[in-house]
Design an enzyme around this catalytic site. Sequence first.
Site, PDB file in Angstrom:
ATOM      1  N   HIS A 245       0.860  -1.188   0.000  1.00 17.06           N
ATOM      2  CA  HIS A 245       0.000   0.000   0.000  1.00 17.06           C
ATOM      3  C   HIS A 245       0.894   1.236   0.000  1.00 17.06           C
ATOM      4  CE1 HIS A 245      -3.192   2.761   1.121  1.00 17.06           C
ATOM      5  NE2 HIS A 245      -4.034   1.801   0.792  1.00 17.06           N
TER       6      HIS A 245
ATOM      7  N   ASP B   2      -7.871  -5.300   0.154  1.00 20.67           N
ATOM      8  CA  ASP B   2      -8.391  -6.193  -0.881  1.00 20.67           C
ATOM      9  C   ASP B   2      -8.077  -7.661  -0.633  1.00 20.67           C
ATOM     10  OD1 ASP B   2      -9.644  -4.310  -2.524  1.00 20.67           O
ATOM     11  OD2 ASP B   2      -7.695  -3.643  -3.240  1.00 20.67           O
TER      12      ASP B   2
HETATM   13  N1  CMC Z   1       4.044  -7.601  -4.174  1.00 14.17           N
HETATM   14  C1  CMC Z   1       5.395  -7.619  -4.255  1.00 14.17           C
HETATM   15  N2  CMC Z   1       6.143  -6.514  -4.108  1.00 14.17           N
HETATM   16  C2  CMC Z   1       5.513  -5.379  -3.864  1.00 14.17           C
HETATM   17  C3  CMC Z   1       4.105  -5.295  -3.763  1.00 14.17           C
HETATM   18  C4  CMC Z   1       3.369  -6.468  -3.930  1.00 14.17           C
HETATM   19  N3  CMC Z   1       2.048  -6.474  -3.864  1.00 14.17           N
HETATM   20  N4  CMC Z   1       3.752  -4.012  -3.543  1.00 14.17           N
HETATM   21  C5  CMC Z   1       4.887  -3.306  -3.509  1.00 14.17           C
HETATM   22  N5  CMC Z   1       5.955  -4.131  -3.701  1.00 14.17           N
HETATM   23  C6  CMC Z   1       7.370  -3.750  -3.728  1.00 14.17           C
HETATM   24  C7  CMC Z   1       7.734  -3.173  -5.093  1.00 14.17           C
HETATM   25  O1  CMC Z   1       8.147  -4.163  -5.985  1.00 14.17           O
HETATM   26  C8  CMC Z   1       8.809  -2.189  -4.731  1.00 14.17           C
HETATM   27  O2  CMC Z   1       9.995  -2.924  -4.497  1.00 14.17           O
HETATM   28  P1  CMC Z   1      11.446  -2.281  -4.854  1.00 14.17           P
HETATM   29  O3  CMC Z   1      11.545  -1.076  -3.967  1.00 14.17           O
HETATM   30  O4  CMC Z   1      12.387  -3.380  -4.522  1.00 14.17           O
HETATM   31  O5  CMC Z   1      11.390  -1.946  -6.308  1.00 14.17           O
HETATM   32  C9  CMC Z   1       8.356  -1.635  -3.383  1.00 14.17           C
HETATM   33  O6  CMC Z   1       7.553  -2.666  -2.806  1.00 14.17           O
HETATM   34  C10 CMC Z   1       7.533  -0.374  -3.513  1.00 14.17           C
HETATM   35  O7  CMC Z   1       6.459  -0.650  -4.406  1.00 14.17           O
HETATM   36  P2  CMC Z   1       5.705   0.425  -5.303  1.00 14.17           P
HETATM   37  O8  CMC Z   1       4.927  -0.272  -6.353  1.00 14.17           O
HETATM   38  O9  CMC Z   1       6.676   1.477  -5.714  1.00 14.17           O
HETATM   39  O10 CMC Z   1       4.714   1.035  -4.225  1.00 14.17           O
HETATM   40  P3  CMC Z   1       3.523   1.972  -4.532  1.00 14.17           P
HETATM   41  O11 CMC Z   1       3.281   2.743  -3.288  1.00 14.17           O
HETATM   42  O12 CMC Z   1       3.719   2.714  -5.788  1.00 14.17           O
HETATM   43  O13 CMC Z   1       2.353   0.925  -4.819  1.00 14.17           O
HETATM   44  C11 CMC Z   1       0.525  -0.465  -4.709  1.00 14.17           C
HETATM   45  C12 CMC Z   1       1.329   0.603  -3.985  1.00 14.17           C
HETATM   46  C13 CMC Z   1      -0.760  -0.722  -3.926  1.00 14.17           C
HETATM   47  C14 CMC Z   1       0.141   0.019  -6.109  1.00 14.17           C
HETATM   48  C15 CMC Z   1       1.358  -1.754  -4.802  1.00 14.17           C
HETATM   49  O14 CMC Z   1       1.676  -2.198  -3.501  1.00 14.17           O
HETATM   50  C16 CMC Z   1       0.661  -2.860  -5.588  1.00 14.17           C
HETATM   51  O15 CMC Z   1       0.700  -2.850  -6.806  1.00 14.17           O
HETATM   52  N6  CMC Z   1       0.022  -3.846  -4.869  1.00 14.17           N
HETATM   53  C17 CMC Z   1      -0.686  -4.916  -5.532  1.00 14.17           C
HETATM   54  C18 CMC Z   1      -2.038  -4.433  -6.025  1.00 14.17           C
HETATM   55  C19 CMC Z   1      -2.994  -4.195  -4.870  1.00 14.17           C
HETATM   56  O16 CMC Z   1      -3.158  -5.014  -3.988  1.00 14.17           O
HETATM   57  N7  CMC Z   1      -3.683  -3.052  -4.928  1.00 14.17           N
HETATM   58  C20 CMC Z   1      -4.680  -2.660  -3.928  1.00 14.17           C
HETATM   59  C21 CMC Z   1      -4.213  -1.475  -3.174  1.00 14.17           C
HETATM   60  S1  CMC Z   1      -5.146  -1.132  -1.674  1.00 14.17           S
HETATM   61  C22 CMC Z   1      -6.722  -0.712  -2.205  1.00 14.17           C
HETATM   62  C23 CMC Z   1      -6.821   0.345  -3.224  1.00 14.17           C
HETATM   63  O17 CMC Z   1      -6.045   1.304  -3.282  1.00 14.17           O
HETATM   64  O18 CMC Z   1      -7.754   0.242  -3.994  1.00 14.17           O
END
Ligand code: CMC
Length: 392
Positions: A260, A314
């Site tokens: 998140h 989720d």
């Molecule tokens: N699985 C594996 N690695 C992850 C995940 C995940 N679900 N989420 C983040 N990371 C890692 C990512 O690879 C990155 O690693 P590194 O620094 O080594 O490159 C680090 O954590 C930071 O990730 P980010 O994508 O830059 O983080 P963000 O704040 O941009 O993204 C997010 C947040 C929710 C988009 C992301 O965690 C994600 O894609 N999660 C899976 C989809 C999901 O469950 N979405 C629902 C979000 S909550 C409800 C909503 O908002 O609707």
Amino acid sequence: MVGEFKPGLEGVPAALSSISYVDGREGILEYRGIRIEELAKYSTFLETAYLLIWGVLPTQEELAAFEHEIRYHRRIKYRIRDMMKCFPESGHPMDALQASAAALGLFYSRRDLQNPEYIRGAVVRLLAKIPTMVAAFQLIRKGNDPVSPRDDLDYSANFLYMLSEKEPDPLAARVFDICLTLHAEHTINASTFSAMVTASTLTDPYAVIASAVGTLGGPLHGGANEEVITMLEEIGSVENVPAYLEKCLQTKSKIMGFGHRVYKVKDPRATILQQLAEQLFEKFGRDEYYDIAIALEKAVEAELGHKGIHPNVDFYSGLVYRKLGIPTDLFTPIFAISRVAGWLAHWKEQLAENRIYRPTQIYTGQRNAPYIEIDKRTAADTEALIAAGAAS
Ligand code: CMC
């Protein structure tokens, strides 16, 4: 002056808001200062919606009047139903919802944003009609006529009834209502920001909600709850969890329902949803995917917990909806039914102190590029333009 560029606007304050508060390090979520755990325990979705939109908990009379108005406005015009009958059955229910929400603007087109009665009317209509439209599309795509809302059922029980044509078990209806409360608001996320940007142009509230629905549908936002079930299906058994996780880590693919932008601990809503899932399993039988989910949470915590990757809202919501017999592709529309409350609260807050959103950009393309006549253009010209970033 152009400030520092932050991809995804991470950490950039885009508004002053008193609607909800998140402490991502402590795992705290409050609506108008009240902890989500309290609201889940004692409130109902409609009372919470009132709190979010008008900023205070309603008195008994105010809540009764609000519930009564919503009950009265649940029906949708036959022309909206007929319009939905023309949608392809294979279309995603989120797309059907976005189109139907936008269509409401055609029927209620008077725009009087300074008038509190107009605002209340739009709030009531949207909260009342969105669930009816979601349920109507579900029945229509199965080849059936939509059923009319039942005035003797409360908001959540009525939605489950309209979906299945059966009166729901009281525990199922209460659990569903808590799910709506949990998803109702969450500061400025992508869909709320989208609602605020649209609201800032002073367009009508139906366009505001339609634009937010479109944004919520993506797999990185509301669409993740559907993807979680697909992922659990793909894993198939507890024994396969380590291999699945290993593959995700190697290919650097995201594990759905984890991570998140704000929470760096387990999302407090995920904890409540997990408890709700367990209550449902106790009464209606355990879900085979629950064991896989628990094993996956444990494995992800061990591998990625140190990076602040924990279950988000989720992760367990899909298991709750599955146990309630709701088809997977309705999970995100249900998220929208609930989040309408938060979007409307932000719409109202935006109108109170509006300034149109108009951020800036840092231009990275070419300047003063020549216009090459079409018969003189070569592939090399195009490649040169792409290399210079002009065609990106
Ligand atoms: N699985 C594996 N690695 C992850 C995940 C995940 N679900 N989420 C983040 N990371 C890692 C990512 O690879 C990155 O690693 P590194 O620094 O080594 O490159 C680090 O954590 C930071 O990730 P980010 O994508 O830059 O983080 P963000 O704040 O941009 O993204 C997010 C947040 C929710 C988009 C992301 O965690 C994600 O894609 N999660 C899976 C989809 C999901 O469950 N979405 C629902 C979000 S909550 C409800 C909503 O908002 O609707």
